[in-house]
Design a protein around this motif. Structure first.
Motif, mmCIF file in Angstrom:
data_model
loop_
_atom_site.group_PDB
_atom_site.id
_atom_site.type_symbol
_atom_site.label_atom_id
_atom_site.label_comp_id
_atom_site.label_asym_id
_atom_site.label_seq_id
_atom_site.Cartn_x
_atom_site.Cartn_y
_atom_site.Cartn_z
ATOM 1 N N ASP A 2 0.826 -1.205 0.000
ATOM 2 C CA ASP A 2 0.000 0.000 0.000
ATOM 3 C C ASP A 2 0.861 1.256 0.000
ATOM 4 O O ASP A 2 0.548 2.241 -0.685
ATOM 5 C CB ASP A 2 -0.929 -0.006 1.213
ATOM 6 N N GLY A 3 1.948 1.232 0.782
ATOM 7 C CA GLY A 3 2.842 2.388 0.786
ATOM 8 C C GLY A 3 3.471 2.634 -0.576
ATOM 9 O O GLY A 3 3.562 3.785 -1.038
ATOM 10 N N LEU A 4 3.919 1.584 -1.248
ATOM 11 C CA LEU A 4 4.498 1.740 -2.582
ATOM 12 C C LEU A 4 3.464 2.239 -3.585
ATOM 13 O O LEU A 4 3.781 3.056 -4.470
ATOM 14 C CB LEU A 4 5.079 0.397 -3.051
ATOM 15 N N PHE A 5 2.230 1.763 -3.449
ATOM 16 C CA PHE A 5 1.185 2.219 -4.374
ATOM 17 C C PHE A 5 0.885 3.710 -4.167
ATOM 18 O O PHE A 5 0.674 4.448 -5.133
ATOM 19 C CB PHE A 5 -0.081 1.392 -4.149
ATOM 20 N N LEU A 17 1.350 9.282 -6.294
ATOM 21 C CA LEU A 17 1.707 10.680 -6.057
ATOM 22 C C LEU A 17 2.819 11.160 -6.984
ATOM 23 O O LEU A 17 2.836 12.328 -7.388
ATOM 24 C CB LEU A 17 2.143 10.869 -4.592
ATOM 25 N N CYS A 18 3.753 10.286 -7.332
ATOM 26 C CA CYS A 18 4.947 10.706 -8.083
ATOM 27 C C CYS A 18 4.858 10.429 -9.572
ATOM 28 O O CYS A 18 5.777 10.808 -10.318
ATOM 29 C CB CYS A 18 6.183 10.008 -7.522
ATOM 30 N N HIS A 48 8.718 17.028 -9.647
ATOM 31 C CA HIS A 48 9.137 17.574 -8.357
ATOM 32 C C HIS A 48 8.925 16.557 -7.239
ATOM 33 O O HIS A 48 9.781 16.404 -6.351
ATOM 34 C CB HIS A 48 8.349 18.856 -8.073
ATOM 35 N N ARG A 49 7.810 15.842 -7.270
ATOM 36 C CA ARG A 49 7.568 14.818 -6.246
ATOM 37 C C ARG A 49 8.534 13.655 -6.403
ATOM 38 O O ARG A 49 8.916 13.027 -5.403
ATOM 39 C CB ARG A 49 6.126 14.329 -6.326
ATOM 40 N N CYS A 94 7.193 4.617 -11.666
ATOM 41 C CA CYS A 94 6.528 5.901 -11.438
ATOM 42 C C CYS A 94 7.400 6.908 -10.705
ATOM 43 O O CYS A 94 7.274 8.112 -10.948
ATOM 44 C CB CYS A 94 5.236 5.680 -10.645
ATOM 45 N N CYS A 95 8.268 6.440 -9.798
ATOM 46 C CA CYS A 95 9.036 7.353 -8.953
ATOM 47 C C CYS A 95 10.468 7.562 -9.427
ATOM 48 O O CYS A 95 11.111 8.522 -8.992
ATOM 49 C CB CYS A 95 9.059 6.840 -7.511
#
Length: 923
Positions: free
Chosen positions: A545-548, A553-554, A559-560, A602-603
């Protein structure tokens, strides 16, 4: 004078007395008298005679004789009726059903005969159960039809009799060996027979006949409750006759016992669990049905002063939630029931002036606690109906649920009437957060109105803090969270996940500005750096869940991604390197990797700073190791991620430098994956990997068998779907980055495969044009001359390209074949030289043995050596003018063969040369 008759007893006594005085020899009886021989064997009952007597119109006035005959039937079968006599028995019952309506004198006897059916039926043989099963099914169907008799006593007797037959306690008091050789049928057998009969349908129809008789209605519903809990087939038969509406119709009738409402609710519960959803939905689409359930629920709310009423209230709420879940568009909004449920769900967290809650009080009892949880669950089910969303906003339900999102133990405000225990508060808190995960994404305006982001982040910081909290972990939601805060962490992250998955930019900006990215990244890094990292199911949920959340968000904001930074990259690499046996015993490894790769995509990908750091910290190597060691379902995802990373030119150097477990290059792995894909979709290839059908060089078996049909404008064709189904397009993209020449680590079959990969785009374009032309022909569209020439040229060019690739592949195979032959020749020449050397060595050994064995041969060898030395020297010069002339020959040389550069000297072993130890003499 006495007569003979008078003297006969005296003669007998005298004779027996005289005989007893004499001594007679003892004679043993050879035949024994069977037991109970004096008793006359009971003859079977004559049913045909009885039926004829009852149906005879001339005997209609013989009521007493008929009753005696029926009583005789009852006495004859006092232990139970025999299974083979069922058809006679039902004829008698039908006759009596008609007679009772005209003559009440038959009722008592008829009731006795009916009540006797509650005893188990008797079997002559063990096979009778299967032989007479169809007859017994017909009997119970007709037995239910007897309810048509409009006599309450008979109807009650029939219902009680059916009820007794299926009770496990229904055992005859007669010993099992006293059935005259017969065997009673089992209760399970009778229940199965009744379920297969039409008895359930008859009972549903009977509800309309006994609407005004509450006692009979309760008996009918009691039977329906039992049948609906035993067999889904019974529920299906009930639903064919509008069972739901018939049950609910009289649910609120006055009943002093309270059994009517209770059993109706239990029966509805069974029907909702085991019945067909479509049939139940059709029967529930009635405002009258929902209104009656609403009235029953409110009736129990107002009189919830006892444990029984509270339990019944909870059962009604469960049934209502099942109905709403089964049919979300049920008329709960139109009847006002939804608004009332939302009101109770927000009580007592929010004050209200509604008269429904004015006198309603919740206690800390177990029933009220379950009622509160059921309300949360019902609200979640209600949210499936879009018409309820505005009602939720008006009732401020989200604010009531958010009141539970605070650190534990809660600070109880003064004046609070209801005080839950800490374990109850914890369970309600987890349940409320789980409900918010579903409700909050549907009302994002309230997210900003109630400052939800700040509330959730404060609660999240408490869950990851070092503050001690001894959690109880009693509930379903608290599984795995005893004596810690992991359960709270799991559900608050799940709530964050549901919020960010809405892709609402306002929410993402709000959470990012409040620092959720570094907070989650730091916690996940702390988990990944643990020395003994064993991830259980709860930890896996938290990590995924944290990775999702980080991915959402990123994904679209550079910038994120920079905020994600170095700490997040180290965390990702650690998770990519986790071994499968440490993740839920290997069962959750695939899920963890998918979440981690998605987070990399994504990040990291898209930010040059993150990409460079990820590459420098050998994150690319970790991804390539996953390609080699994981199944195809994961390889496709990892390939896509690495392919996007190759947009950074630094990644290519790491890819070319990578070596697998067997020291194989990445280019060879790509060719292996290509061949595996083609084998899986059955592409036509020869044993050497050459194209088998140059007209269809890329088509698999499925693509060839699916007929081409005209498609809609935005619908992809089979050739395009093939790009999504397998990894060949990604492999082609890798080689476009790496090049098609001067690639290290390739073998013969790799070069053959590389010819196909290099022309992949041309072959795929040919397939697309072939589909276009075929669709135009099917639709009857004729191309103009220039377009026709262009399409013919394209198709011909594709076929020629296929032939050229086949020729190139054959040329490569031929060159490798020639190279193999040349290598084989060189190898063979080495073998010949080895044999020649061995022969020469053998000859030299024989010569050595001969010289050492025979002196003349040794002398001849010495002369031959000296002659060879003289012949090898140039002509002698005159050395008289020199002061010193050195002799080129070594004096006293005893060898007779020319030595090489190296000498192998066999010396005496050191063990033999060493002195033996001195022996000590002992006295």
């Amino acid at each position: 004078m006495a007569t003979l008759t008078e003297l006969q007893p005296f003669i007998k006594r005298t004779t027996s007395a005289n005989l007893s005085q004499k001594h007679y020899p003892l004679v043993h009886v050879l035949t024994s008298k069977p037991e109970n021989s004096d008793e006359k064997k009971e003859e079977p009952f004559d049913f045909e005679k009885t039926i004829k007597f009852l149906t005879d119109p001339h005997a209609s006035h013989l009521i007493d004789r008929r009753i005696r005959q029926l009583q005789k039937l009852y006495r004859h079968h006092k232990n139970g009726y025999i299974l083979r006599d069922l058809h006679y028995l039902m004829k008698i019952f039908n006759i009596l059903a008609d007679l009772c309506q005209d003559q009440p004198n038959y009722i008592d006897t008829f009731v006795e005969l009916l009540r006797n059916c509650s005893k188990p039926f008797l079997l002559d043989r063990s096979t009778d159960a299967e032989i007479y099963s169809s007859a017994l099914i017909a009997f119970y169907s007709d037995f239910g039809y007897l309810l048509r008799v409009p006599i309450q006593r008979i109807q009650k007797c029939i219902l009680e009799t059916v009820f007794k037959t299926i009770q496990s306690s229904n055992k005859s008091p007669i010993p099992s060996d006293n059935y005259d050789g017969l065997k009673p049928a089992t209760v399970e057998y009778l229940l199965r027979i009744q379920c297969n009969s039409d008895l359930c349908e008859t009972l549903v129809k009977t509800l309309s006949l006994v609407e005004n008789d509450s006692s009979l209605r309760i008996l009918v519903i009691k039977l329906l409750q039992i049948f609906s809990s035993k067999s889904p087939e019974c529920v299906a038969k009930m639903l064919t006759h509008d069972c739901v509406n018939r049950l609910v119709l009289k649910i609120n009738d006055t009943d002093s016992t309270g059994e009517l409402l209770f059993r109706t609710i239990e029966t509805l519960w069974n029907i909702l669990e085991h019945g067909d959803e479509e049939q139940i939905s059709d029967q529930l689409n009635s405002r009258v049905t929902i209104s009656l359930l609403q009235e029953a629920f409110l009736g129990q709310i107002t009189q919830s002063h006892s444990q029984y009423h509270r339990q019944l209230r909870n059962d009604i709420l469960v049934v209502c939630s099942l109905i709403i879940g089964l049919k979300p568009d049920a008329p709960v909004v139109e009847t006002g029931f939804a608004k009332q449920l939302l009101l109770f769900a927000s009580y007592p967290e929010l004050r209200s002036n509604s008269p429904l809650v004015k006198n309603f009080k919740l206690t800390a009892s177990q029933e009220d606690f379950e009622f509160k949880k059921l309300l949360f669950n019902t609200v979640v089910v209600l949210s499936r109906n879009p018409a309820v969303h505005q009602l939720m906003i008006d009732s401020r339900l989200l604010l009531a649920l958010l009141s539970y999102v605070e650190p534990l133990p809660r600070k109880t405000p003064p004046g609070t009437i209801l005080e839950w225990s800490l374990a109850q508060v914890e369970e309600l808190q987890l349940h409320a957060i789980a409900a918010l995960s579903i409700l909050l994404p549907q009302s994002l305006n309230e997210y900003f109105e109630y400052h939800v982001g700040t509330r959730l982040l404060l609660f999240y910081e408490w869950t990851i803090s070092e503050d001690e909290y001894q959690s109880h972990g009693n509930s379903f939601f608290g599984k795995g969270g005893r004596n810690n805060k992991r359960s709270q962490l799991r559900y608050i992250l799940r709530l964050f996940r549901s919020i960010v998955s809405t892709r609402d930019e306002r929410v993402q900006v709000d959470l990012s500005d409040q620092g959720i990215i570094p907070s989650i990244t730091g916690y996940l890094r702390r988990i990944s750096q643990q020395k003994s990292m064993h991830i259980d199911q709860l930890d896996l949920d938290v990590i995924c869940d944290g990775l999702f959340i980080l991915s959402c968000l990123c994904e679209l904001d550079v910038h994120r991604k920079e905020i994600f930074g170095s700490e997040g990259i180290e965390m990702l690499i650690q998770l990519l390197l986790v071994e499968s046996q440490y993740v839920c015993g290997g069962l959750g490894y695939h899920r963890l990797l998918v979440a981690a790769i998605d987070c990399v995509w994504c990040c990291v990908v898209g930010s040059v700073i993150n990409e460079d750091e990820f590459i420098q910290k050998q994150g690319t190597f970790a991804l390539l190791d996953l390609i080699e060691s994981n199944p195809k379902s994961l390889q496709n995802i990892v390939l896509g991620c690495v392919l996007d990373l190759t947009e950074n030119s630094k990644c290519l150097h790491f890819i070319m430098a990578w070596q697998g477990r067997k020291q194989q290059q990445f280019t060879h792995v790509l060719c292996e994956l290509w061949r595996d894909e083609e084998r899986e979709i059955f592409v036509a290839r020869t044993e050497k990997g050459v194209i088998g059908d140059h007209a269809k060089p890329l088509m698999g078996l499925l693509q060839q068998t699916v007929p081409i049909i005209p498609l809609a404008r935005l619908e992809p064709s089979r050739a395009i779907l093939d790009l999504i189904d397998n990894m060949r397009s990604k492999i082609y993209g890798f080689f476009c980055k790496l090049g098609f020449t001067e690639l290290p680590g390739l073998h013969e079959e790799d070069f053959v495969t590389l010819c196909i990969i290099e022309n992949f785009l041309d072959f795929k374009m040919g397939e697309v044009w072939q589909e276009i032309v075929t669709e135009l022909d099917i639709e009857g569209v004729k191309l103009i001359a220039p377009d026709g020439e262009a399409t013919d040229t394209i198709m011909r060019a594709t076929e020629e390209r296929g032939l050229a690739v086949v020729a190139t592949q054959n040329y490569i195979l031929e060159q490798y074949h020639k190279q193999d032959i040349q290598i084989e020749k060189v190898f063979y020449s080495d073998i010949v030289q080895n044999h020649v050397y061995k022969e020469k060595q053998a000859e030299e050994w024989k010569s050595f043995v001969a010289r050492t064995s025979k002196y003349p041969l040794l002398v001849a060898a010495k002369d031959y050596q000296n002659q060879a030395i003289r012949q090898s020297r140039p002509e002698e010069k005159d050395y008289s003018g020199y002061h010193t002339v050195h002799n080129l020959e070594i004096p006293n040389l005893s060898i007779t063969a020319f030595p090489g550069r190296y000498l192998h000297i066999q010396s005496t072993p050191m063990e033999l040369m060493s002195k033996p130890p001195e022996l000590e003499l002992s006295s």
